[in-house]
Design a protein around this motif. Sequence first.
Motif, PDB file in Angstrom:
ATOM      1  N   CYS A 293       0.984  -0.966  -0.048  1.00 38.37           N
ATOM      2  CA  CYS A 293      -0.143  -0.085  -0.005  1.00 38.37           C
ATOM      3  C   CYS A 293       0.905   1.192  -0.028  1.00 38.37           C
ATOM      4  O   CYS A 293       1.883   1.300   0.843  1.00 38.37           O
ATOM      5  N   MET A 294       0.797   2.231  -1.129  1.00 38.16           N
ATOM      6  CA  MET A 294       1.479   3.360  -0.905  1.00 38.16           C
ATOM      7  C   MET A 294       0.682   4.517  -0.936  1.00 38.16           C
ATOM      8  O   MET A 294      -0.583   4.690  -1.427  1.00 38.16           O
TER       9      MET A 294
ATOM     10  N   ILE B 270       5.544   3.593   1.383  1.00 31.04           N
ATOM     11  CA  ILE B 270       5.316   2.100   1.121  1.00 31.04           C
ATOM     12  C   ILE B 270       5.119   1.267   2.393  1.00 31.04           C
ATOM     13  O   ILE B 270       6.249   1.240   3.048  1.00 31.04           O
ATOM     14  N   ILE B 271       3.971   0.805   2.402  1.00 27.60           N
ATOM     15  CA  ILE B 271       3.870  -0.408   3.546  1.00 27.60           C
ATOM     16  C   ILE B 271       3.746  -1.521   2.675  1.00 27.60           C
ATOM     17  O   ILE B 271       2.820  -1.831   1.784  1.00 27.60           O
TER      18      ILE B 271
ATOM     19  N   VAL C 183      -5.390   3.414  -7.130  1.00 27.24           N
ATOM     20  CA  VAL C 183      -6.786   2.992  -6.484  1.00 27.24           C
ATOM     21  C   VAL C 183      -7.019   3.475  -4.840  1.00 27.24           C
ATOM     22  O   VAL C 183      -7.945   3.277  -4.278  1.00 27.24           O
ATOM     23  N   GLY C 184      -5.760   3.880  -4.293  1.00 27.54           N
ATOM     24  CA  GLY C 184      -5.930   4.359  -2.922  1.00 27.54           C
ATOM     25  C   GLY C 184      -6.173   3.063  -1.917  1.00 27.54           C
ATOM     26  O   GLY C 184      -6.981   3.367  -0.994  1.00 27.54           O
ATOM     27  N   ASN C 185      -5.807   1.947  -2.316  1.00 29.22           N
ATOM     28  CA  ASN C 185      -5.912   0.748  -1.205  1.00 29.22           C
ATOM     29  C   ASN C 185      -4.748  -0.193  -1.475  1.00 29.22           C
ATOM     30  O   ASN C 185      -3.715  -0.038  -2.243  1.00 29.22           O
ATOM     31  N   TRP C 186      -4.867  -1.177  -0.614  1.00 30.34           N
ATOM     32  CA  TRP C 186      -3.955  -2.283  -0.692  1.00 30.34           C
ATOM     33  C   TRP C 186      -4.093  -3.070  -2.018  1.00 30.34           C
ATOM     34  O   TRP C 186      -5.138  -3.125  -2.439  1.00 30.34           O
TER      35      TRP C 186
ATOM     36  N   ALA D 246       6.009  -6.214  -6.998  1.00 28.26           N
ATOM     37  CA  ALA D 246       5.675  -5.215  -5.794  1.00 28.26           C
ATOM     38  C   ALA D 246       6.101  -3.835  -6.154  1.00 28.26           C
ATOM     39  O   ALA D 246       5.067  -2.806  -5.703  1.00 28.26           O
ATOM     40  N   SER D 247       6.791  -3.461  -6.910  1.00 30.40           N
ATOM     41  CA  SER D 247       6.995  -2.034  -7.396  1.00 30.40           C
ATOM     42  C   SER D 247       6.030  -1.618  -8.418  1.00 30.40           C
ATOM     43  O   SER D 247       5.442  -0.400  -8.105  1.00 30.40           O
ATOM     44  N   LEU D 248       5.416  -2.387  -9.063  1.00 30.24           N
ATOM     45  CA  LEU D 248       4.433  -2.037  -9.884  1.00 30.24           C
ATOM     46  C   LEU D 248       3.039  -1.877  -9.201  1.00 30.24           C
ATOM     47  O   LEU D 248       2.316  -1.025  -9.444  1.00 30.24           O
ATOM     48  N   ALA D 249       3.009  -2.856  -8.282  1.00 26.51           N
ATOM     49  CA  ALA D 249       1.596  -2.844  -7.628  1.00 26.51           C
ATOM     50  C   ALA D 249       1.692  -1.762  -6.795  1.00 26.51           C
ATOM     51  O   ALA D 249       0.612  -1.132  -6.299  1.00 26.51           O
TER      52      ALA D 249
END
Length: 711
Positions: free
Chosen positions: A584-585, A601-602, A704-707, A694-697
Amino acid sequence: MKQIIQSFKTGQTILEEVPAPVVSKGSLLIRTTHSLVSLGTERMLVEFGKANLIQKARQQPDKVKMVLDKIKAEGLIPTLETVFNKLEQPLPLGYCNVGVVEAVGDGVSGFSVGDRVASNGPHAEYVLVPQNLVAKIPTNVSQEEAAFTVIASIGLQGIRLVNPTFGETVVVIGLGLIGLLTAQMLLANGCKVIGIDLDQSKCDLAQSWGVISINPSQGVDTVKVVMQETDFIGADAVIITASAKTNSIISEAAQMSRKRGRIVLVGVVGLDISRAEFFEKELTFQVSCSYGPGRYDENYEQKGIDYPLPFVRWTEKRNFQAILQSISSGQIQVKPLISEIVALEDFQSVYGTISASKSIASILKYPDVGVENSYSNTLKLKPIEFTGKKGTIGIIGAGNFTKMTMLPALKGSGANFKYIASSGGLSGTELGKKFGFAFSTTDYKSILQDPDVDAVLITTRHNSHAKFVQEVLEANKHAFVEKPLAINWEQFHRLETFLEEKSNNVPSIMVGFNRRFSPHIQAIKKSMGNSPQVNIVATMNAGFIPSNVWVHDMAVGGGRIIGEACHYLDLCVYLTGSLITEVCMSSMGQNPEENTDNASIIAKFANGSQAVINYFSNGSKAYSKERIEVYSNEKTWIMDNFRKTSAYGVKGFSNLSTKLDKGHKEQFHRYIKFLKEGGAPLISLNEILNVSKASLAAIDSLKVGNWVKIR
C-alpha cells in the motif's frame, strides 16, 4: 569514423576514432561533408578544459556547493572519485553540421537517403540526429553556406524575441559570427542597425553592408554615438551577442536604450544589473535560448513531437528552414564570413590557436566517401583472445552508472571485457580504452551474436530493460540488468510469458539489487539469525531531481518509485527472508498521481513481517541519503548511509564503520564468480519477479488508494 572531442581532464582537443552510430527510430544517420566551428562557444569549452581544477571550480561555484554537500553525506574519497570521473568524460565539440542522409530511421517523414541536410550534429564523420533538428538544403545553397544554418538560427531567435518593426533602430553589441549574421538579418528586416565591436576588421565588414559601426577601442563613447544616431531617443532594442565577463555591457545597453526599450541577451556577459537603469526607463530584458522553441524539450527534440504551426510559428527546425531560405534568396550573405576552410585532419590549425583566433568562421571539410571515413559500427580497441574463457562479458550502455559505479566495481573481479556498446560511440570508446575492452560498438546485436560472450550487462534507460533482457536470454546468454526489470505491467507480462514458454529453461536473470551485498546489510542479516518476524523502517533521502529529467517520464524512466525504491523492496525481501504479499503506497499531496517521488510504502510479507519504506525527495542533500532500522526479538539494528551500523540489545555485535559501501563491488565480484564456476544465481528468480511485481503494484495502490495483493 573520426570525431573531434574536448578532454576536460587533460585540456587537449583530440580527433578521436570511434564507431559510427546506428540509425534509430525518429532519427537520421548523416554522413558529414562540412561543419562550422563556433569559435565563441567552442573557445569557451576549450579554455575551460585547459583550466586547472581551482580555475574550473571558480567558474562553477554552484557545482562547488554540490560537491561540499556530497562530501558531508558520503565522505571525501567517494566524492573526489565522482568529481575526477566526471572530468574524465570527453565532450563532443560542434553543433553546425552539413551532410548527406545515409539512412532514415523508422517514423521519420520528409527525408530520403541522399538528401543534403543541415543539422546540429557534432564534428564527426557520421552523426545521428533526431528529425526535428534536421533541415533540407535548397539546391542553390552550397554545403559551405549551409554550414551557417544552426549558428545563424541562434541570432534569428534573438531577433524574434526583440520583435523589431520596420524602421526601428537596433544595436548589436558584439560583431562576432552570430553578431554579424544578426546584423544582416536585421537589415533584411528593414531596421537601422548599429554594431559595436573592438575588432576594426569586423566593424569594417559590417559597415560594408550598411551597418553603422562603432569601435570603443578607438576612444568612442558608444552610448553617446547611439543617442546621436537616434536623435537622442535611444535604441528601440539592443541584442547582445558578445562574450565577456564584464557587467559594463549590460549597463551600456540600458543606457543607450529608449524608454520601454527591449534588451535580449544572446551571448554571455556579466549580469549585475542596475535596478535604477532599468527602472527609470521601464526596460524589458530577456535571455534567448539557443535556436528557438523546442530547444531542450525532450518531447520535441528526441521524441519528434512537433509544436503546432498555428500556435508556435517558429520552432528551432522552422528557424533552420528560414535561414536556409534566406541564404537561398540572397538576403543573407555568408560567404564573406568564411575565414578559412580546413581539412578535418588539420583541425589543430583551428583549435590550436582558438584562444587568440581573429577568424570569423572556420569550416572543416570532411574526406569524400572512401577508406578514410569508412562506415563501421564496431571499433577494435585492444587485441585480446577470448576463446575458451569463462566470465566474458559485453555491456550495453555507457552512461554514468557504467562509468562511475559498474566498471570500477568490476576491477579485479576476473571478468573478461570484450564489448562495450553505446548509442553514440564516443562514451563507450573512452570507457573501453580506460578499462581494457577489446571492442567498442554502437550495434549491441554484435554482442548477442558473439559465442564468446557469456553474459550481457544492461545499463540503458529503464524502458529498454525488459526488451534487452529477453533478447539476451534468446541469444542463450546470462542477463544482468541494472534495476528495474520492467517499468510497466505490459513489459513485465511479456517477459513473464516468455519465461513460462521456455519453462524457465534459459540462462539466469540478475537484477542489480546491490544493497543486499553491502557489508552492513550482510552483518545485520548474519546477526539476525532465523528471526521469524521482522519490522523494518527504511528511508531514502533521495534528493530533488527536476521534473524534466527522463527518470520522471513514466514511459521512459517509469518514475523514481519503480526505478529506485525497488532497491528497498528487494532489501526488505532479503532481510525478512520472505516474499512480499501485499503493498500500500501513499504519496504527499492532496491529489496523488501515478508518478511521485515523495511517498511511503507499507509492505506485508508471507512470514508475517512488515516494512515501511519512505522515499523522499524533499529533504536536505547534506543529510544521510539512506537509513535502515530493523526490529526483531527485542533487538534493533541501525544502518546509516552504508557507512555506519550499530545494534541495540544484540550481544557480541561489533559496530561497523566503513567508507561508503553499497555493495556494488561485492555484487559484481560474486556475479563474475557465478559466471565462471556456476552454482545458484545470486538472487533467485522468484525474488526478482516478486520485487518487480511489488514495485508495479505500489503504483497501482497509489492509483486506487488501497492495498494491492501480489499474485
